[in-house]
Scaffold this motif. Structure first.
Motif, PDB file in Angstrom:
ATOM      1  N   GLY A 120      30.011  -1.054 -26.993  1.00  0.00           N
ATOM      2  CA  GLY A 120      30.198   0.070 -26.067  1.00  0.00           C
ATOM      3  C   GLY A 120      29.176   1.173 -26.237  1.00  0.00           C
ATOM      4  O   GLY A 120      27.979   0.907 -26.400  1.00  0.00           O
ATOM      5  N   VAL A 121      29.663   2.411 -26.250  1.00  0.00           N
ATOM      6  CA  VAL A 121      28.786   3.575 -26.409  1.00  0.00           C
ATOM      7  C   VAL A 121      28.080   3.501 -27.755  1.00  0.00           C
ATOM      8  O   VAL A 121      28.690   3.146 -28.769  1.00  0.00           O
ATOM      9  N   ILE A 122      26.793   3.781 -27.778  1.00  0.00           N
ATOM     10  CA  ILE A 122      26.041   3.855 -29.029  1.00  0.00           C
ATOM     11  C   ILE A 122      25.283   5.176 -29.056  1.00  0.00           C
ATOM     12  O   ILE A 122      24.979   5.732 -28.001  1.00  0.00           O
ATOM     13  N   PHE A 123      25.010   5.680 -30.251  1.00  0.00           N
ATOM     14  CA  PHE A 123      24.300   6.962 -30.313  1.00  0.00           C
ATOM     15  C   PHE A 123      23.489   7.070 -31.597  1.00  0.00           C
ATOM     16  O   PHE A 123      23.720   6.336 -32.560  1.00  0.00           O
ATOM     17  N   GLU A 124      22.532   7.998 -31.571  1.00  0.00           N
ATOM     18  CA  GLU A 124      21.782   8.348 -32.775  1.00  0.00           C
ATOM     19  C   GLU A 124      21.567   9.847 -32.783  1.00  0.00           C
ATOM     20  O   GLU A 124      21.577  10.472 -31.728  1.00  0.00           O
ATOM     21  N   VAL A 125      21.380  10.422 -33.969  1.00  0.00           N
ATOM     22  CA  VAL A 125      21.118  11.855 -34.069  1.00  0.00           C
ATOM     23  C   VAL A 125      19.771  12.074 -34.767  1.00  0.00           C
ATOM     24  O   VAL A 125      19.427  11.346 -35.704  1.00  0.00           O
ATOM     25  N   TYR A 126      19.023  13.047 -34.264  1.00  0.00           N
ATOM     26  CA  TYR A 126      17.649  13.311 -34.731  1.00  0.00           C
ATOM     27  C   TYR A 126      17.420  14.798 -34.942  1.00  0.00           C
ATOM     28  O   TYR A 126      18.140  15.616 -34.379  1.00  0.00           O
ATOM     29  N   ILE A 127      16.379  15.146 -35.693  1.00  0.00           N
ATOM     30  CA  ILE A 127      15.803  16.483 -35.568  1.00  0.00           C
ATOM     31  C   ILE A 127      14.389  16.278 -35.014  1.00  0.00           C
ATOM     32  O   ILE A 127      13.806  15.204 -35.182  1.00  0.00           O
ATOM     33  N   HIS A 128      13.867  17.316 -34.356  1.00  0.00           N
ATOM     34  CA  HIS A 128      12.588  17.154 -33.667  1.00  0.00           C
ATOM     35  C   HIS A 128      11.418  16.919 -34.617  1.00  0.00           C
ATOM     36  O   HIS A 128      10.446  16.268 -34.261  1.00  0.00           O
ATOM     37  N   GLU A 129      11.544  17.431 -35.855  1.00  0.00           N
ATOM     38  CA  GLU A 129      10.417  17.316 -36.791  1.00  0.00           C
ATOM     39  C   GLU A 129      10.243  15.900 -37.341  1.00  0.00           C
ATOM     40  O   GLU A 129       9.200  15.575 -37.900  1.00  0.00           O
ATOM     41  N   LEU A 130      11.274  15.071 -37.239  1.00  0.00           N
ATOM     42  CA  LEU A 130      11.193  13.699 -37.789  1.00  0.00           C
ATOM     43  C   LEU A 130      11.506  12.700 -36.683  1.00  0.00           C
ATOM     44  O   LEU A 130      12.418  12.913 -35.902  1.00  0.00           O
ATOM     45  N   ASP A 131      10.730  11.603 -36.653  1.00  0.00           N
ATOM     46  CA  ASP A 131      11.010  10.640 -35.578  1.00  0.00           C
ATOM     47  C   ASP A 131      11.875   9.478 -36.054  1.00  0.00           C
ATOM     48  O   ASP A 131      11.842   8.389 -35.509  1.00  0.00           O
ATOM     49  N   ILE A 132      12.654   9.715 -37.129  1.00  0.00           N
ATOM     50  CA  ILE A 132      13.567   8.672 -37.609  1.00  0.00           C
ATOM     51  C   ILE A 132      14.996   9.211 -37.490  1.00  0.00           C
ATOM     52  O   ILE A 132      15.225  10.396 -37.697  1.00  0.00           O
ATOM     53  N   ALA A 133      15.921   8.308 -37.149  1.00  0.00           N
ATOM     54  CA  ALA A 133      17.308   8.745 -36.926  1.00  0.00           C
ATOM     55  C   ALA A 133      17.964   9.172 -38.241  1.00  0.00           C
ATOM     56  O   ALA A 133      17.777   8.543 -39.283  1.00  0.00           O
ATOM     57  N   LEU A 134      18.722  10.265 -38.180  1.00  0.00           N
ATOM     58  CA  LEU A 134      19.460  10.732 -39.361  1.00  0.00           C
ATOM     59  C   LEU A 134      20.805  10.025 -39.462  1.00  0.00           C
ATOM     60  O   LEU A 134      21.439  10.003 -40.514  1.00  0.00           O
ATOM     61  N   GLY A 135      21.244   9.466 -38.339  1.00  0.00           N
ATOM     62  CA  GLY A 135      22.522   8.762 -38.337  1.00  0.00           C
ATOM     63  C   GLY A 135      22.727   8.109 -36.997  1.00  0.00           C
ATOM     64  O   GLY A 135      21.997   8.395 -36.041  1.00  0.00           O
ATOM     65  N   GLY A 136      23.694   7.232 -36.946  1.00  0.00           N
ATOM     66  CA  GLY A 136      23.964   6.580 -35.674  1.00  0.00           C
ATOM     67  C   GLY A 136      25.214   5.733 -35.757  1.00  0.00           C
ATOM     68  O   GLY A 136      25.779   5.539 -36.843  1.00  0.00           O
ATOM     69  N   GLY A 137      25.646   5.263 -34.607  1.00  0.00           N
ATOM     70  CA  GLY A 137      26.843   4.426 -34.609  1.00  0.00           C
ATOM     71  C   GLY A 137      27.216   4.019 -33.222  1.00  0.00           C
ATOM     72  O   GLY A 137      26.407   4.121 -32.293  1.00  0.00           O
ATOM     73  N   GLY A 138      28.456   3.578 -33.084  1.00  0.00           N
ATOM     74  CA  GLY A 138      28.911   3.155 -31.776  1.00  0.00           C
ATOM     75  C   GLY A 138      30.204   2.379 -31.822  1.00  0.00           C
ATOM     76  O   GLY A 138      30.844   2.272 -32.874  1.00  0.00           O
ATOM     77  N   ARG A 139      30.552   1.837 -30.667  1.00  0.00           N
ATOM     78  CA  ARG A 139      31.815   1.116 -30.528  1.00  0.00           C
ATOM     79  C   ARG A 139      31.618  -0.367 -30.800  1.00  0.00           C
ATOM     80  O   ARG A 139      30.625  -0.958 -30.384  1.00  0.00           O
ATOM     81  N   TYR A 140      32.568  -0.937 -31.525  1.00  0.00           N
ATOM     82  CA  TYR A 140      32.524  -2.385 -31.805  1.00  0.00           C
ATOM     83  C   TYR A 140      33.941  -2.949 -31.673  1.00  0.00           C
ATOM     84  O   TYR A 140      34.716  -2.958 -32.595  1.00  0.00           O
ATOM     85  N   ASP A 141      34.266  -3.421 -30.476  1.00  0.00           N
ATOM     86  CA  ASP A 141      35.648  -3.812 -30.195  1.00  0.00           C
ATOM     87  C   ASP A 141      35.999  -5.234 -30.609  1.00  0.00           C
ATOM     88  O   ASP A 141      37.170  -5.592 -30.611  1.00  0.00           O
ATOM     89  N   LYS A 142      35.008  -6.060 -30.971  1.00  0.00           N
ATOM     90  CA  LYS A 142      35.301  -7.475 -31.240  1.00  0.00           C
ATOM     91  C   LYS A 142      35.267  -7.822 -32.727  1.00  0.00           C
ATOM     92  O   LYS A 142      35.677  -8.905 -33.130  1.00  0.00           O
ATOM     93  N   LEU A 143      34.766  -6.910 -33.547  1.00  0.00           N
ATOM     94  CA  LEU A 143      34.485  -7.265 -34.945  1.00  0.00           C
ATOM     95  C   LEU A 143      35.740  -7.647 -35.737  1.00  0.00           C
ATOM     96  O   LEU A 143      35.719  -8.598 -36.520  1.00  0.00           O
ATOM     97  N   ILE A 144      36.811  -6.909 -35.539  1.00  0.00           N
ATOM     98  CA  ILE A 144      38.019  -7.165 -36.342  1.00  0.00           C
ATOM     99  C   ILE A 144      38.550  -8.578 -36.064  1.00  0.00           C
ATOM    100  O   ILE A 144      39.008  -9.266 -36.983  1.00  0.00           O
ATOM    101  N   GLU A 145      38.415  -9.036 -34.824  1.00  0.00           N
ATOM    102  CA  GLU A 145      38.822 -10.405 -34.490  1.00  0.00           C
ATOM    103  C   GLU A 145      37.966 -11.425 -35.237  1.00  0.00           C
ATOM    104  O   GLU A 145      38.471 -12.426 -35.734  1.00  0.00           O
ATOM    105  N   VAL A 146      36.668 -11.153 -35.292  1.00  0.00           N
ATOM    106  CA  VAL A 146      35.759 -12.067 -35.995  1.00  0.00           C
ATOM    107  C   VAL A 146      36.216 -12.229 -37.451  1.00  0.00           C
ATOM    108  O   VAL A 146      36.082 -13.281 -38.053  1.00  0.00           O
ATOM    109  N   PHE A 147      36.795 -11.168 -37.998  1.00  0.00           N
ATOM    110  CA  PHE A 147      37.260 -11.204 -39.385  1.00  0.00           C
ATOM    111  C   PHE A 147      38.695 -11.707 -39.489  1.00  0.00           C
ATOM    112  O   PHE A 147      39.334 -11.568 -40.527  1.00  0.00           O
ATOM    113  N   GLY A 148      39.217 -12.268 -38.393  1.00  0.00           N
ATOM    114  CA  GLY A 148      40.536 -12.881 -38.443  1.00  0.00           C
ATOM    115  C   GLY A 148      41.683 -11.912 -38.226  1.00  0.00           C
ATOM    116  O   GLY A 148      42.842 -12.261 -38.470  1.00  0.00           O
ATOM    117  N   GLY A 149      41.398 -10.702 -37.779  1.00  0.00           N
ATOM    118  CA  GLY A 149      42.471  -9.734 -37.530  1.00  0.00           C
ATOM    119  C   GLY A 149      42.922  -9.774 -36.076  1.00  0.00           C
ATOM    120  O   GLY A 149      42.359 -10.502 -35.253  1.00  0.00           O
TER     121      GLY A 149
END
Ligand code: AMP
Length: 424
Positions: free
Chosen positions: A273-302
């Motif tokens: 689903g939705v994914i995002f990253e957070v930055y500051i202008h002085e650095l071109d690398i993401a400080l963090g990020g994440g998103g929605r993962y609705d299928k993963l728990i099933e893959v793990f048998g849940g």
């Protein structure tokens, strides 16, 4: 004997850097508490099978894998989400939803070391399980916003997108999931030509190319343009609508979203689903990020469990704080050197040191048996605030000598009044 170095991509954290790390971790923990996330501590070593289940080829190829002495295939965790998914399907299976979990620790990826990229690095990780609502996506973004704000970072900004836009187009044009994953991985690295070469359907290729060029004058306008662009692709259109809702929730709550990227992809395979990253202008690398993962728990048998999560790169946040010369808002406690004049006074001096520590005052006790002049010189070098000199004459009257190392003033203070004096 040879002199030893750290393993390539791994670092010692000393002095200011160690202070910055503990500061960031304490702020992450504070954020977890403010949003109701319970901390869990999971192993650094996990079964290879668990870690490679759904993290994506990119990370699978970069894991530190080995056999333990019992011939089990294991690896150092490259992220937290797999361990949290394991917990959700085992020990925490029957916990009421939503389940909010926080972790912090080191993770390992055989990345090519460079500025802000290491093979051992630290993350703070938040997972929210059990909700498919946009409020849940918004919460993960908002807590990241709170963390960035509480750390004192300036001008940080969010980039946001929805993996369902690209997947919606590709699946409607008959591109299988494996190819979709490969395409997304290349798009994450901005290797667009290579990504498009993997797509056989010409229609899909043209759609993706067009997606890259969509741009509105505001994040809201970009989302509207995406919605209109994929009008004939119901799944992709649904994704754009969902993105719009999440965007509205976070921007109305004061979160700075700089832009919506229509063709945004992230390296991890499990996003839905939705994914995002957070930055500051002085650095071109993401400080963090994440998103929605609705299928993963099933893959793990849940049981099917919608989920959304994020990870913040502590090493990169430390770099960002350093780049912006941010003063860390740590408590500046007074520091005291306790110095007995003679060996015979060690016990009395130690008692005083322990009283200070019990009251929360930092004490460095004289453990080198040095003469007073040397010990005082050293206390200056260590930037102590006071030296408490324990001498026989003053002790007979229940007092000690306190030297203010900044003003150089010296006075005799009754032991009962010592704390008052130091804390004043
Ligand atoms: P990911 O788990 O790939 O979503 O990454 C989350 C965050 O971890 C990124 O936004 C970075 O801040 C950080 N990160 C990822 N890889 C590295 C690395 N090799 N070195 C330092 N930080 C990293």
């Amino acid at each position: 004997m040879p002199t030893f170095q750290t393993v390539r991509g791994m670092r010692d954290l000393l002095g200011e850097e160690a202070v910055a790390f503990t500061f960031i971790i304490s702020k992450a923990r504070e954020t977890a508490s403010l949003y109701g996330y319970k901390e869990v501590i999971t192993p650094v070593v996990e079964p290879l099978e668990l870690l490679s289940a759904k993290s994506g080829e990119e990370i699978r190829q970069r894991m530190f894998i080995f056999k333990d002495l019992g011939e089990r295939s294991v690896a150092l965790r490259p992220e937290f989400t797999a361990s949290i998914a394991r917990l959700t399907t085992t020990a925490l299976k029957n916990e009421p939803k939503p389940l909010r979990l926080f972790s912090v620790g080191s993770v390992y990826r055989y990345d090519e070391p460079q500025r802000g990229r290491y093979r051992e690095f630290w993350q703070s990780n938040f997972e929210l399980m059990g909700s498919s609502k946009p409020e849940a996506d918004a919460e993960i973004i908002l807590l990241t916003n709170s963390l960035m704000q509480n750390l004192g970072l300036q001008g940080y900004t969010f980039k946001i997108g929805h993996i369902g836009v690209i997947r919606g187009i590709l699946s409607q044009e008959g591109v299988d999931e494996k190819t979709q994953n490969a395409v997304l991985q290349r798009m994450d690295k901005k290797e667009y030509d290579e990504a498009f070469r993997l797509v056989q359907s010409e229609k899909a290729r043209i759609m993706l190319q067009g997606l890259l060029t969509l741009k509105g004058s505001s994040p809201q306008e970009t989302v509207e343009k995406i919605g209109a662009y994929v009008a004939d692709y119901p799944k992709a259109k649904g994704a754009a609508e969902n993105l719009n809702e999440v965007l509205r929730l976070v921007t109305e709550s004061g979160c700075p979203v700089e832009f919506v990227e229509p063709a945004f992809a992230r390296g991890l395979e499990y996003y839905t689903g939705v994914i995002f990253e957070v930055y500051i202008h002085e650095l071109d690398i993401a400080l963090g990020g994440g998103g929605r993962y609705d299928k993963l728990i099933e893959v793990f048998g849940g049981d099917p469990t919608p989920a959304v999560g994020c990870a913040h790169g502590i090493d990169r946040i430390a770099l960002a704080l350093q780049t912006q010369k941010t003063a860390l808002a740590t408590k500046q406690e007074k520091k005291v050197a306790v110095l007995p004049i003679t060996e015979a006074l060690r016990v009395e001096a130690l008692k005083i040191a322990q009283q200070f520590r019990a009251a929360g005052v930092t004490v460095e006790f004289e453990v080198m048996g040095r003469k007073m002049a040397k010990a005082l010189e050293d206390a200056d070098k260590r930037k102590m605030d006071y030296a408490v000199i324990v001498g026989e004459r003053e002790l007979k009257e229940g007092a000690v000598v306190v030297k203010d190392l900044a003003s150089r003033e010296q006075s005799t203070v009754p032991i009962q009044k010592l704390l008052e004096k130091i804390k004043s």
